[in-house]
Design a protein around this motif. Structure first.
Motif, mmCIF file in Angstrom:
data_model
loop_
_atom_site.group_PDB
_atom_site.id
_atom_site.type_symbol
_atom_site.label_atom_id
_atom_site.label_comp_id
_atom_site.label_asym_id
_atom_site.label_seq_id
_atom_site.Cartn_x
_atom_site.Cartn_y
_atom_site.Cartn_z
ATOM 1 N N ILE A 301 -0.497 -13.871 17.262
ATOM 2 C CA ILE A 301 -0.338 -12.469 17.646
ATOM 3 C C ILE A 301 0.452 -11.683 16.612
ATOM 4 C CG2 ILE A 301 1.772 -12.612 19.039
ATOM 5 C CD1 ILE A 301 -0.031 -10.798 21.058
ATOM 6 N N CYS A 304 -0.818 -8.567 14.894
ATOM 7 C CA CYS A 304 -0.637 -7.221 15.432
ATOM 8 C C CYS A 304 0.677 -6.661 14.892
ATOM 9 C CB CYS A 304 -0.563 -7.250 16.960
ATOM 10 S SG CYS A 304 -2.019 -7.931 17.740
ATOM 11 N N GLU A 306 2.797 -4.610 15.881
ATOM 12 C CA GLU A 306 3.932 -4.486 16.800
ATOM 13 C C GLU A 306 4.548 -5.837 17.155
ATOM 14 O OE1 GLU A 306 0.766 -4.134 17.473
ATOM 15 O OE2 GLU A 306 0.249 -4.531 19.571
ATOM 16 N N PHE A 307 3.894 -6.932 16.805
ATOM 17 C CA PHE A 307 4.456 -8.266 17.054
ATOM 18 C C PHE A 307 4.947 -8.949 15.781
ATOM 19 C CE2 PHE A 307 2.010 -7.663 20.926
ATOM 20 C CZ PHE A 307 2.811 -8.248 21.890
ATOM 21 N N ARG A 398 -7.172 -8.440 17.328
ATOM 22 C CA ARG A 398 -5.916 -7.870 17.842
ATOM 23 C C ARG A 398 -6.100 -7.411 19.286
ATOM 24 N NH1 ARG A 398 -4.719 -4.138 12.527
ATOM 25 N NH2 ARG A 398 -3.562 -5.681 11.291
ATOM 26 N N ARG A 402 -3.973 -8.600 22.495
ATOM 27 C CA ARG A 402 -3.211 -7.610 23.269
ATOM 28 C C ARG A 402 -3.640 -7.616 24.733
ATOM 29 N NH1 ARG A 402 -4.164 -3.463 18.391
ATOM 30 N NH2 ARG A 402 -2.151 -3.678 17.316
ATOM 31 N N SER A 403 -4.917 -7.854 24.964
ATOM 32 C CA SER A 403 -5.379 -7.855 26.365
ATOM 33 C C SER A 403 -4.745 -9.025 27.119
ATOM 34 C CB SER A 403 -6.909 -7.917 26.434
ATOM 35 O OG SER A 403 -7.375 -9.233 26.197
ATOM 36 N N VAL A 405 -1.742 -10.251 26.465
ATOM 37 C CA VAL A 405 -0.352 -9.851 26.702
ATOM 38 C C VAL A 405 -0.306 -8.864 27.870
ATOM 39 C CG1 VAL A 405 1.651 -8.657 25.726
ATOM 40 C CG2 VAL A 405 0.315 -10.237 24.301
ATOM 41 N N LYS A 406 -1.272 -7.968 27.887
ATOM 42 C CA LYS A 406 -1.318 -6.974 28.966
ATOM 43 C C LYS A 406 -1.481 -7.657 30.334
ATOM 44 C CE LYS A 406 -3.921 -2.853 30.305
ATOM 45 N NZ LYS A 406 -5.291 -3.129 30.790
#
Lengths: 539, 539
Positions: A301, A304, A306-307, A398, A402-403, A405-406
């Motif tokens: 991750i 991404c 932001e990570f 990505r 992210r999905s 993590v969501k």
């Protein structure tokens, strides 16, 4: 370049005609029979995915189940693919724990994908044994290229890439990556202090480090007395403390032993804790130690932006690895390892027998990956990674991550909104560590004294239990109850004495509806278990 | 048992409907998209096999070819499978050395098969991570069953089978099998003499032993000074001499070091030499050493009664391995390892972290294969072996192997009938070691003094060469000339100072016509090379 290459074999066509133009139908690699059976198995697997939610996620068979169903010896004569596939369905599928199920939330999921599968098919079809460049140049070159691509995606320092005189290699597993780098670090030091001093070498990790490191140290001949484990605590979310590391090293150096290797983790197995790479590398640098960063789970991750901060400080490390077969849509096995100093690896792991000598190797213009890994033979693993990168592209990959993590956040929200539950440690990625809260257990009692739990042989008399033991037992019972239902599958860990359930989102087929339903399952089972604790009066 | 199992998840159907009945088309594991793309790749590979003879067997690309053809970074957006397969054809296939070509006679061939391929597909499709029994019971149980089947086929002593309290495990490669058994043997001794004495441990092999052993010893922390290599000679067909072994061990013991491990080989890499297992095990037994038998190549054919004698004496060994991915129609990787004392393996290699604890393991009724190998994660390799055994059956498998031996005999007959050539060592299996004979080279001269070879930059001035050097150079030139043509692919070795060509039959698609044609290629190139040596007069 054209699709078929002419070359100098003048009598080939004539002879092919004499021989009937190719392999007979009786040949075990006959192309048309390959086509027929291959299509059948594709349909079999497609149907398996279509029906996967109909199976219990965790296999419910008993030990020894298969021996009762299969013959005691191999058949003397051929059996048809139809018969065999029938047996796969009837006898193998029931014994499978369905890692590809959307209701799989255990360990870390192993996220398969169509592209990963197809890449493995191609590698298996070519079936090259790519130990060195010459044995199949494409296998080596594609691997180097893809590892540089992936290193760029992770924004690894250039010193880890081929373009910066480092380099990447695909290992089977993180266990192998750790063992290879540990051996390289060990020998780097032994070349200076002499092989006789192997007993003086010391290695470091935290109590949250994956067990693979202890095993690697054992295999590499590090004295078990020289395996240092830095304790972690809940208050620091189970990450390794640089100061504690320095203190331990200092004591060791004063005692005359030699620190050589630190294993730091980004995303530990139990709770996805993140060790502070920068400060840890600073400590290690002071003692000339090799630092390997194991980001087996969480590395993916970091593509991404932001990570990405989770691997800040990696520039101070010597090597870095993550498992593409864990959370990067590439089927098992595929561990990506980068090193700054490939020569350190090859000085330990290279071989040069006469029967492998060739001009390309002698030219020193090529990579021979056999010298970067434990084994000689190696599969064409880069194909599947290449297919994953190309089939989905960076942006979509990505998005997939992210999905997940969501969805984990959704689950976390459910846990936080229900006062019977608590999140045990802050969630960093797509794994939620939670449990039935102590207060929910204690509320079933007066003054925190528990009554007998009815209808349970598993939970011993509560009167003899501490509060923490009781809470742990209730949560263990919850997990076993959930997994025994077959509906979803989760696993546990124990950290700082706390038994926790891990809800790890990452199976490719998982959608938000599965997470919602999983929470319903958790609530149902928790309700039943909490209700089985009778309220008692204080004695 | 029925094909679909009911279990307790009442709201499953309702939720599936809400969620639209499964994964969306955008999901990277969507079943219908899997089906579509899977069929395409099956056809791609079937066509590859159909056309395989049209490619040069040994890839003719130059180092760095692929970097010039591929982008410098991964794509941001998805690319279609059609585009990707086009690139595989245009850019990857030219860089492949075609191990599945019927004209592949190099190293030891890696014999693929439809059944092996399909087994790998199923394993990849299920994509289970079978580290312990519980993570997928079928993966563990099928492996134990198949290893007992195969052990029976090889008539291994019952003490190597689960049914006799030993057991078998699938490793990736022989390298791993050797490292695992060496570590087990090392620790067995260290538990007695103490970890501090690791520097005293000594291991033994011959100068024909595969380089994997030296590397394993290096990884396991055996002092390189304690790696003993017993010389072999042409007169004993390069097999290890038990007397020489005993003498070396005796000297070591007198010097105060500790012999722990002997690696014996059935079918060495260079010449398929066979070490005498019985007498070697007798020597080792006198010193309490672990004996591992590496039958990586030749083990397979010992399922034929007339070849079984090559592993006579294995009953005195501690472990035995062969590569099903070499000459047993099972795709890479698949090494079969049997041990008499599984506890010796697991005492070195087991791990027991909290996050893997489970009731099945605690019951001690199951095998957890993670403790029998280096890594934690493991693929479901037994599926492919099971499919190979069932699809072909014992009798047909024997027939395939015998047909390879028969083709090697045909080639041997050609060599023996042509007085320009000679067979260098007796053929044991399906590999013929041959060369242009010294007399054919010398006949080009008077009194054995060679003239200058024209049109060759590779062969240095013959006046400075010994006779043997000259003969070797001619044979090296022969091999390079053949391989450069692309028509067939062979590799070489040097044993006892003799440069030899290895003609290894074993690619699945090879038929007798290919062997006949290969001999024509050899003769053409030899003719040209011998003619390039001008006759000179003695000085």
């Amino acid at each position: 370049m054209g699709r078929l290459i002419d070359f100098d074999l003048p009598q080939n066509n004539i002879l092919s005609n004499v021989a009937g133009g190719g392999a007979s139908n009786d040949n075990p690699l006959d192309p048309e029979e390959f086509r027929r059976q291959g299509h059948m198995v594709i349909d079999f697997i497609a149907d398996y995915y279509k029906n996967i939610e109909k199976y219990p996620v965790l296999s419910q068979v008993e030990p020894g189940y298969l021996k009762k169903r299969l013959p005691t010896s191999a058949p003397m004569n051929p059996e048809s693919i139809e018969t065999i596939l029938g047996d796969v369905q009837d006898h193998i599928v029931p014994g499978i724990t369905h890692w590809q199920s959307p209701n799989y939330f255990a360990y870390f999921p192993s996220s398969g994908s169509i592209a990963g599968f197809l890449g493995e098919m191609l590698a298996t079809g070519f079936n090259v044994v790519g130990f060195n460049w010459m044995s199949s140049p494409a296998a080596t070159e594609l691997e180097s290229i893809v590892m540089d691509w992936l290193g760029q995606m992770l924004r690894l320092p250039k010193s880890f890439l081929f373009s910066g005189n480092g380099g990447g290699v695909l290992q089977g597993t993180t266990c192998e990556a750790i063992l290879c780098t540990l051996v390289a670090a060990r020998d780097r030091t032994l070349r200076i202090i002499g092989n006789d001093n192997i007993g003086k070498l010391v290695v470091y990790c935290s109590d949250q480090t994956h067990c693979a490191f202890k095993k690697a140290a054992q295999i590499a001949g590090i004295n078990p007395d020289n395996f240092r484990v830095i304790p972690t605590t809940l208050s620091s979310s189970f990450s390794m403390c640089p100061k504690a590391l320095r203190n331990t090293i200092t004591t060791d150096v004063e005692a005359g032993v030699v620190p050589i290797f630190l294993l730091a983790t980004v995303g530990t197995t139990s709770t996805t804790a993140v060790d502070p790479l920068g400060p840890l590398c600073d400590v290690a640098k002071d003692y000339g130690m090799w630092v390997h960063v194991d980001a087996a789970y969480a590395g993916s991750i970091c593509i991404c932006p932001e990570f990405r901060h989770f691997i800040d400080g990696v520039e101070g490390a010597d090597s870095f690895s993550f498992n593409a077969h864990k959370w990067f849509f590439t089927t098992l096995d595929c561990c990506c390892l980068w090193v700054k100093d490939p020569a350190a690896l090859t000085q330990s792991l290279s071989t040069d027998p006469e029967y492998l000598k060739n001009k390309a190797t002698e030219s020193k213009q090529v990579v021979d990956y056999k010298d970067w890994q434990l084994a000689l033979s190696r599969r064409f693993r880069s194909l599947k990674l290449w297919l994953v990168l190309r089939s989905y592209g960076v942006e979509k990959l990505r998005g997939f991550l992210r999905s997940h993590v969501k969805m984990a956040k959704v689950f976390q929200g459910f846990v936080e909104a229900d006062n019977r539950f608590e999140v045990v440690v802050p969630r960093n990625f797509a794994n939620v560590c939670f449990r039935i809260s102590p207060s929910a257990v204690m509320n079933k009692t007066n003054n925190g004294v528990l009554g007998e739990i009815t209808n349970s042989n598993d939970i011993s008399s509560p009167r003899t239990k501490t509060k923490m033991g009781m809470v742990n037992e209730v949560n263990q019972k919850l997990m076993e109850s959930i997994n025994g239902s077959g509906g979803i599958y989760m696993t546990h860990s124990v950290v700082g004495g706390i038994y926790l359930l891990r809800f790890a989102v990452g199976a490719t087929l998982t959608q938000e509806s599965h997470v919602i339903e999983a929470w319903n399952v958790v609530k149902q089972h928790a309700h039943a278990i909490l209700n089985s604790i009778p309220t008692t009066h204080s004695q």
